[in-house]
Design a protein around this motif. Structure first.
Motif, PDB file in Angstrom:
ATOM      1  N   GLN A  88      31.165  40.288  53.961  1.00  0.00           N
ATOM      2  CA  GLN A  88      30.097  40.890  53.164  1.00  0.00           C
ATOM      3  C   GLN A  88      30.673  41.786  52.062  1.00  0.00           C
ATOM      4  OE1 GLN A  88      28.014  42.501  56.670  1.00  0.00           O
ATOM      5  NE2 GLN A  88      26.194  41.364  56.005  1.00  0.00           N
ATOM      6  N   ILE A  89      31.701  42.526  52.396  1.00  0.00           N
ATOM      7  CA  ILE A  89      32.361  43.372  51.395  1.00  0.00           C
ATOM      8  C   ILE A  89      32.960  42.490  50.294  1.00  0.00           C
ATOM      9  CG2 ILE A  89      34.204  45.051  50.976  1.00  0.00           C
ATOM     10  CD1 ILE A  89      31.842  46.153  52.579  1.00  0.00           C
ATOM     11  N   LYS A  90      33.583  41.373  50.697  1.00  0.00           N
ATOM     12  CA  LYS A  90      34.161  40.456  49.705  1.00  0.00           C
ATOM     13  C   LYS A  90      33.081  39.869  48.799  1.00  0.00           C
ATOM     14  CE  LYS A  90      38.212  39.135  52.411  1.00  0.00           C
ATOM     15  NZ  LYS A  90      38.859  38.081  53.196  1.00  0.00           N
ATOM     16  N   ARG A  91      31.942  39.527  49.376  1.00  0.00           N
ATOM     17  CA  ARG A  91      30.846  38.979  48.563  1.00  0.00           C
ATOM     18  C   ARG A  91      30.352  40.036  47.571  1.00  0.00           C
ATOM     19  NH1 ARG A  91      25.690  36.071  51.273  1.00  0.00           N
ATOM     20  NH2 ARG A  91      27.295  34.488  51.641  1.00  0.00           N
ATOM     21  N   LEU A  92      30.248  41.278  48.021  1.00  0.00           N
ATOM     22  CA  LEU A  92      29.839  42.358  47.120  1.00  0.00           C
ATOM     23  C   LEU A  92      30.840  42.549  45.991  1.00  0.00           C
ATOM     24  CD1 LEU A  92      28.533  45.050  49.630  1.00  0.00           C
ATOM     25  CD2 LEU A  92      27.167  43.608  48.105  1.00  0.00           C
ATOM     26  N   ASP A  93      32.132  42.492  46.333  1.00  0.00           N
ATOM     27  CA  ASP A  93      33.165  42.641  45.303  1.00  0.00           C
ATOM     28  C   ASP A  93      33.052  41.536  44.254  1.00  0.00           C
ATOM     29  OD1 ASP A  93      34.486  45.020  45.874  1.00  0.00           O
ATOM     30  OD2 ASP A  93      35.874  44.080  47.286  1.00  0.00           O
ATOM     31  N   ARG A  94      32.807  40.308  44.704  1.00  0.00           N
ATOM     32  CA  ARG A  94      32.636  39.200  43.753  1.00  0.00           C
ATOM     33  C   ARG A  94      31.422  39.449  42.857  1.00  0.00           C
ATOM     34  NH1 ARG A  94      34.039  35.919  48.192  1.00  0.00           N
ATOM     35  NH2 ARG A  94      31.847  35.411  48.560  1.00  0.00           N
ATOM     36  N   PHE A  95      30.342  39.929  43.476  1.00  0.00           N
ATOM     37  CA  PHE A  95      29.115  40.207  42.712  1.00  0.00           C
ATOM     38  C   PHE A  95      29.387  41.285  41.653  1.00  0.00           C
ATOM     39  CE2 PHE A  95      25.203  42.434  41.796  1.00  0.00           C
ATOM     40  CZ  PHE A  95      24.280  41.419  41.644  1.00  0.00           C
ATOM     41  N   ILE A  96      30.092  42.332  42.048  1.00  0.00           N
ATOM     42  CA  ILE A  96      30.389  43.425  41.118  1.00  0.00           C
ATOM     43  C   ILE A  96      31.235  42.923  39.954  1.00  0.00           C
ATOM     44  CG2 ILE A  96      31.637  45.615  40.865  1.00  0.00           C
ATOM     45  CD1 ILE A  96      30.735  46.230  43.804  1.00  0.00           C
TER      46      ILE A  96
END
Length: 199
Positions: A88-96
């Protein structure tokens, strides 16, 4: 302003220690560029120690400030566990990264994980130790620093490209995150140095 013999010896010893450990991480968990900044500042202080002790003291003070800032930042980041999964953190980083040049709201981050905003905010704080918007600001600065290393793009353009409304906002956030102004950081780390026409 005079430095004591003990202070001069300490500068020399720190410089030698940092030179000897340049191939490994002398401060585990600290960003490599922060470690390199401290090394450069101490080596610079050593180089001007005999001819300009005031400049040496200024450089040592800046090195100490960077170390204090890095230590606080690292401690805060590693104090919290749980809340969100690694993916989930990785997905957020990609989104950012994908939306770095525009406003990123907490509601958007929650939606990227299909979570309610209230649950997401609580889980994120538990996982990362900061509120989502503080993390977004941190990531903006990390990505801006990379752009500053890789190019001679003016700082105003880098600020705009990384979602800051103006260079003043960028500078305030940058100093809060790194302990340095963007100009000083680029002067220390930039491959091209401060050659004029880049800011």
């Amino acid at each position: 302003m005079n430095m004591s013999h003990g202070a001069k010896a300490a500068v020399v010893l720190h410089a030698k220690a940092l030179d000897a450990s340049s191939t490994k991480q002398p401060f585990p968990g600290a960003p490599l560029e922060s470690v390199e900044a401290v090394r450069r500042l101490i080596v610079d202080a050593q180089n001007v120690l005999q001819s300009d002790s005031e400049t040496a003291i200024v450089r040592l003070s800046l090195a100490i400030d960077l170390l204090n800032h890095t230590d606080k930042s690292h401690s805060a980041r590693n104090r919290f566990i749980g809340g969100l999964a690694g993916w989930q953190i990785k997905r957020l980083d990609r989104f950012i990264v994908q939306h770095i040049d525009s406003a990123i709201r907490t509601t958007q981050l929650a939606a990227a994980l299909n979570l309610s905003t209230s649950y997401f905010s609580h889980a994120f704080k538990q996982a990362m130790g900061v509120v989502p918007q503080a993390y977004v600001a941190h990531r903006r600065i990390e990505l801006a620093r990379q752009a500053m290393l890789d190019s001679r793009i003016p700082l105003a353009e880098i600020a705009f490209n990384h979602g800051f409304c103006d260079q003043s906002h960028f500078s305030r956030t940058f100093r809060r995150e790194t302990g340095l102004t963007p100009q000083k950081w680029r002067q220390i780390f930039g491959q091209h140095g401060d050659r004029g026409g880049i800011d």
